[in-house]
Structures are given as structure tokens and as C-alpha cells.
Motif scaffolding. Sequence first.
Motif, PDB file in Angstrom:
ATOM      1  N   GLU A 370       1.396  -0.967   0.361  1.00 11.52           N
ATOM      2  CA  GLU A 370       0.076   0.182   0.303  1.00 11.52           C
ATOM      3  C   GLU A 370       0.891   1.320  -0.282  1.00 11.52           C
ATOM      4  O   GLU A 370       0.757   2.025  -0.863  1.00 11.52           O
ATOM      5  CB  GLU A 370      -1.524  -0.046   1.352  1.00 11.52           C
ATOM      6  CG  GLU A 370      -1.804  -1.174   1.353  1.00 11.52           C
ATOM      7  CD  GLU A 370      -2.707  -0.980   1.966  1.00 11.52           C
ATOM      8  OE1 GLU A 370      -2.798   0.164   3.108  1.00 11.52           O
ATOM      9  OE2 GLU A 370      -3.896  -1.758   2.377  1.00 11.52           O
ATOM     10  N   GLN A 371       1.684   1.093   0.793  1.00 14.16           N
ATOM     11  CA  GLN A 371       2.807   1.992   1.231  1.00 14.16           C
ATOM     12  C   GLN A 371       3.478   2.930  -0.295  1.00 14.16           C
ATOM     13  O   GLN A 371       3.815   3.829  -0.473  1.00 14.16           O
ATOM     14  CB  GLN A 371       3.490   2.127   2.587  1.00 14.16           C
ATOM     15  CG  GLN A 371       4.528   3.471   2.382  1.00 14.16           C
ATOM     16  CD  GLN A 371       3.996   4.494   2.713  1.00 14.16           C
ATOM     17  OE1 GLN A 371       2.067   4.441   3.076  1.00 14.16           O
ATOM     18  NE2 GLN A 371       4.186   5.932   2.010  1.00 14.16           N
ATOM     19  N   GLU A 375       3.550   5.937  -2.702  1.00 12.91           N
ATOM     20  CA  GLU A 375       5.418   6.660  -3.099  1.00 12.91           C
ATOM     21  C   GLU A 375       4.992   6.697  -4.834  1.00 12.91           C
ATOM     22  O   GLU A 375       5.490   7.276  -5.505  1.00 12.91           O
ATOM     23  CB  GLU A 375       6.534   6.123  -2.290  1.00 12.91           C
ATOM     24  CG  GLU A 375       7.908   6.652  -2.988  1.00 12.91           C
ATOM     25  CD  GLU A 375       8.828   5.467  -1.859  1.00 12.91           C
ATOM     26  OE1 GLU A 375       9.768   5.450  -2.520  1.00 12.91           O
ATOM     27  OE2 GLU A 375       8.512   4.688  -1.535  1.00 12.91           O
ATOM     28  N   VAL A 376       4.922   5.156  -5.304  1.00 11.50           N
ATOM     29  CA  VAL A 376       5.085   5.304  -6.629  1.00 11.50           C
ATOM     30  C   VAL A 376       4.124   6.244  -7.717  1.00 11.50           C
ATOM     31  O   VAL A 376       4.331   7.472  -8.512  1.00 11.50           O
ATOM     32  CB  VAL A 376       5.225   4.201  -7.121  1.00 11.50           C
ATOM     33  CG1 VAL A 376       4.549   3.806  -8.659  1.00 11.50           C
ATOM     34  CG2 VAL A 376       5.103   2.562  -6.797  1.00 11.50           C
ATOM     35  N   LEU A 380       4.791   9.582  -9.584  1.00 12.33           N
ATOM     36  CA  LEU A 380       4.759   9.583 -10.879  1.00 12.33           C
ATOM     37  C   LEU A 380       3.523  11.144 -11.580  1.00 12.33           C
ATOM     38  O   LEU A 380       3.898  10.976 -12.634  1.00 12.33           O
ATOM     39  CB  LEU A 380       4.183   8.399 -11.883  1.00 12.33           C
ATOM     40  CG  LEU A 380       4.664   6.911 -12.105  1.00 12.33           C
ATOM     41  CD1 LEU A 380       3.622   5.704 -12.186  1.00 12.33           C
ATOM     42  CD2 LEU A 380       6.425   7.490 -12.690  1.00 12.33           C
ATOM     43  N   LYS A 381       3.330  10.994 -10.382  1.00  6.72           N
ATOM     44  CA  LYS A 381       2.563  12.829 -10.910  1.00  6.72           C
ATOM     45  C   LYS A 381       2.905  13.844 -11.078  1.00  6.72           C
ATOM     46  O   LYS A 381       2.922  14.457 -11.559  1.00  6.72           O
ATOM     47  CB  LYS A 381       1.699  13.112  -9.426  1.00  6.72           C
ATOM     48  CG  LYS A 381      -0.065  11.966  -9.501  1.00  6.72           C
ATOM     49  CD  LYS A 381      -0.649  12.380  -8.864  1.00  6.72           C
ATOM     50  CE  LYS A 381       0.232  12.523  -7.365  1.00  6.72           C
ATOM     51  NZ  LYS A 381      -0.769  12.554  -6.200  1.00  6.72           N
ATOM     52  N   GLU A 388       8.764   6.751 -15.301  1.00  8.60           N
ATOM     53  CA  GLU A 388       9.361   4.971 -14.584  1.00  8.60           C
ATOM     54  C   GLU A 388       9.812   5.224 -13.424  1.00  8.60           C
ATOM     55  O   GLU A 388      10.676   6.461 -13.185  1.00  8.60           O
ATOM     56  CB  GLU A 388       9.753   4.436 -15.986  1.00  8.60           C
ATOM     57  CG  GLU A 388       9.229   3.922 -16.650  1.00  8.60           C
ATOM     58  CD  GLU A 388       9.800   3.204 -17.057  1.00  8.60           C
ATOM     59  OE1 GLU A 388       9.679   2.036 -18.004  1.00  8.60           O
ATOM     60  OE2 GLU A 388      11.764   2.919 -17.101  1.00  8.60           O
ATOM     61  N   LEU A 389      10.168   4.489 -12.456  1.00 14.18           N
ATOM     62  CA  LEU A 389      10.399   4.402 -10.698  1.00 14.18           C
ATOM     63  C   LEU A 389      10.618   2.749 -10.840  1.00 14.18           C
ATOM     64  O   LEU A 389      10.139   1.482 -10.802  1.00 14.18           O
ATOM     65  CB  LEU A 389       9.241   4.715  -9.839  1.00 14.18           C
ATOM     66  CG  LEU A 389       9.758   4.603  -8.149  1.00 14.18           C
ATOM     67  CD1 LEU A 389      10.814   5.570  -8.116  1.00 14.18           C
ATOM     68  CD2 LEU A 389       8.582   5.523  -7.795  1.00 14.18           C
ATOM     69  N   ALA A 390      12.167   2.470 -10.687  1.00 16.89           N
ATOM     70  CA  ALA A 390      11.862   0.999 -10.226  1.00 16.89           C
ATOM     71  C   ALA A 390      12.748   1.104  -8.371  1.00 16.89           C
ATOM     72  O   ALA A 390      12.535   1.620  -8.434  1.00 16.89           O
ATOM     73  CB  ALA A 390      13.995   0.997 -11.000  1.00 16.89           C
TER      74      ALA A 390
END
Length: 473
Positions: A370-371, A375-376, A380-381, A388-390
Amino acid sequence: MDLKESWIEEQAVNASALKNGKAIYQSGKFIKLYHSPDDTFYMGECSGSGSKNYITSADFQDASHPVFRCNCPSRQFPCKHSIGLLYAIMKSKDFEVCEIPEDIIKKRERLNKRNQPKDEEENKAAKPKKVNKTANKKRWNKQLEGLGMCETMLQDITRMGIAAFTNSNLKDYEAIAKQMNDYYLPGIQRQILMLIYEAHCAQQQNAVYDGVIAQLVQLHQIVKKAKSYLNKKINEEEITQDDKIMEELIGHVWNLNELKEQGFYVENQELIQLGFRAEYNEALQEFVEEGFWYVHPLQELHKTINIRPKKAAKYIKEEDSFLEKVIVPTLYLYPQSGNGRIRYDEAFTTEEIQPQDYLNIMNIAKNDYEQIMKEVKNQLKNPLAHKELAMVIRYEEIRQHKDDFVMVDASGNMLTLSSMKGSSLHAFTSLPEEGLLHHQCALVIFSYDHKTHQLLAKPMSIISSEHIVRLLY
């Protein structure tokens, strides 16, 4: 000299040069082979397609920065003939002893003179680099002028409507993109080209404008922030480290000295590549190779990026997967959010990855799904952030759920997985060990799909306490 094939592969500009160089050696094209008494210089005479044989050489005076030379017409360094020579050295072929040619000795002297550091007294006496404020302000004002042109373009698109823009003569906007170079705005040029590409896609997809809208929003935000940033510089207001994220978005190309001068570096770091991918960006007509790296003791995920424009691709070294640990005295960090870009110079060493290294990677894994999603989404906003986020994510198990593969955390929360381009999630059914599907970690790439309006989670690698299993490359 003891050369490893993995080292030769690293020297090759691309896979084609490597393949052709190996073929030259294997087919016996070398007529004569020579080496110097101190084994710092190797030379070969190779038959080629021309009327005369080619003379190729490898100079190991500085073993960490070998110099390759060849009189063939290729613009690649090392060329295929030099690669073939390296294979001959690796295979310990019969080399005749020869003295180092006079022209090579002179070239060495010139190179040594060029690389010779100034003595301490000269460094102390050296004046600090002067900053031409007048020239800088002239450039910044020119950039503001270009941003104003781009802003006008965006206002015109808004007035005419997305559908009308998409179906208009897009060559007019290509002309505007080309003009951005005249205003020192190559970053803005790239954004406009991506907008044009999304418009072409919308023409072919029955008026699906989501990609166009997303690109318009991003371009608008970049122009707005860039104007504010440049006005700060012109008015000599305080520029924070976070402000400097705008430099690359505008189009500034950082060099290592600049990054170090501005404090964007850390020392004595170890890097382990967790994943690698190579793609072609049709909008910008370039090949892009990205490596995703765990950095220790920084304990962060960063990425290396190698861009090869289509027109010059064969002259630029092609990157590949890296399976050893890289130890760098200085690591340069680009001012970016998320998995910021990193670079390091050639003064690095490599080692085998140790069990403790795998544990270090697993220690940064996140386990609250959920956290993670919060964060993602926040990342991305951000219109100025990469799309992208790894993350390294811990899971209790990976299993099939209905028609999907899901990752399950300790609380039973499920994360639906999507495949990376060029891979299949059915790779989970053929892993080398069944235990890899339980109580391990994975490198996951998150992105938002504007066509389906879904947040995608794409696993790239599985990380256990013993190894890294790549699902791609």
C-alpha cells in the motif's frame, strides 16, 4: 599479456564489430603479428578488402586506457581489425618480437605531455575560472525567447483543440522543434518531437488522445518551470540543488567536471547491475540502453543511460549487461528525482559479487504494498520526473491468479504484474529453482499506461541471497 574475452567484449563498439573482429582472427587473416619486448605494444598486419594490407595496433602503455590504431577506413575505435588483434593476444598466438615503431613513440610522448598534470605551483598560481556574466545572460534571454515561442505554440494548440491539432499539418510543428536548437533548447526540442510522435500515434489509433494530452501537460509544466528558473538566474537569485533539475530538461549536457564542481558526486561506491534493457525510441530516432544499479553504501537505486542516435549508432559504443561488481572511486549523480542517472569514469575496478552484496540489496527492499503504491503514484504524478520508477520489492510469493501473475506481500496484498517489452511472465514457470517464487525480492519497474489508464508493475529481475536471476537480458 593475459586478456579475458569479457574484457574484449567491453572494448567493442557494438556486437557487429565484436563478431566481425572474432571472425577475422578465426579465419586467419593476420599475416604477421608483432609485440614489443615489454609487452606494452602489439601490432598485426591483416589482409582486408583493400588492395593493401591493414596495419592495426594496440598500445598498452597505460593498461587501464589502451589505445587502438588502424589504417583501415573505419571510424570505429577499436575497429574490427583491432578486435581481431585482441583475440590473437588472448589466444597467445605466435608474435614476433619487434621494437616499438618511431611514430608510436612520438605519439606516446605527445599523449603523455597532454595528460601530464600541472605541478602544484602552477595550480596554486592558476586563476579561478572567470564567469562571463554578460554572455550567460544573453544566452538565458535567448532561451526565454525560445520558451516564449513554445508557450505560444501550446496556447494555439489549446485554442484549436486536441483533435484539430492531431489532424493538422504536423510538419509545421516539426519546424518549431527544429528552431529550438537556435534558442539553445535541445531538451524542449525533444519534448516537442515526442508530442508530434504521440499525435501521429493518435491518428492511427482511432482518436485516442491520452498520450497527446499527457505530453502537452508535461511540456507545459517544463516550459513554466524553465521560465521561472531562467529568470532566477538572470536576476541572480539563489539557485537550490533541486532547481538544477531544470538544466537537463532544458537541454544542458552535464560533463563530469561540472557535476563534481557543483557537488553532485559521492566517493568510494560499489555498483551492482540488477537489470538491463535496450530499446529504440522511435520518436527521437535513437537507441537507448539503460542499466539499473544498486549503489552501496549509498543504498539507492540509480541508472546508467547510453544514447546512440540512429544516424551515428554504429560509431558509438553499445552498452550491455554487466555481471560483476563495479568499484568506483567517484560516482557522479545527475540532479534528478527518482532513480537518477549516474556516471563514472574509466578508473574503476571489478570484483565477483559476494553473498553479503546480495543481502545488502535485499535490505533496501520495500514490503508494504500500500505504501509502495502511494510512493509510486506521487512520483509518477510529478510532470518533471521520469515516467518510470524502479524499486526492489520483497514478496512472500509470486503465483498465478486467474489470468495474471501476481506478487503477494506478507499481509496478503496482491500486486498484478505486467511483462517487460521483449519478455514474458511465463518465465516464472521455468526458473532454475522453485524456491525463487517464495520469500525473495524483485526489481520492479513501475509506469503508467495512458492507453489503458493502468499503473503497471513490470518485474525485471529476481534477487535472492545467492544470485540475481534476470527476466530480461
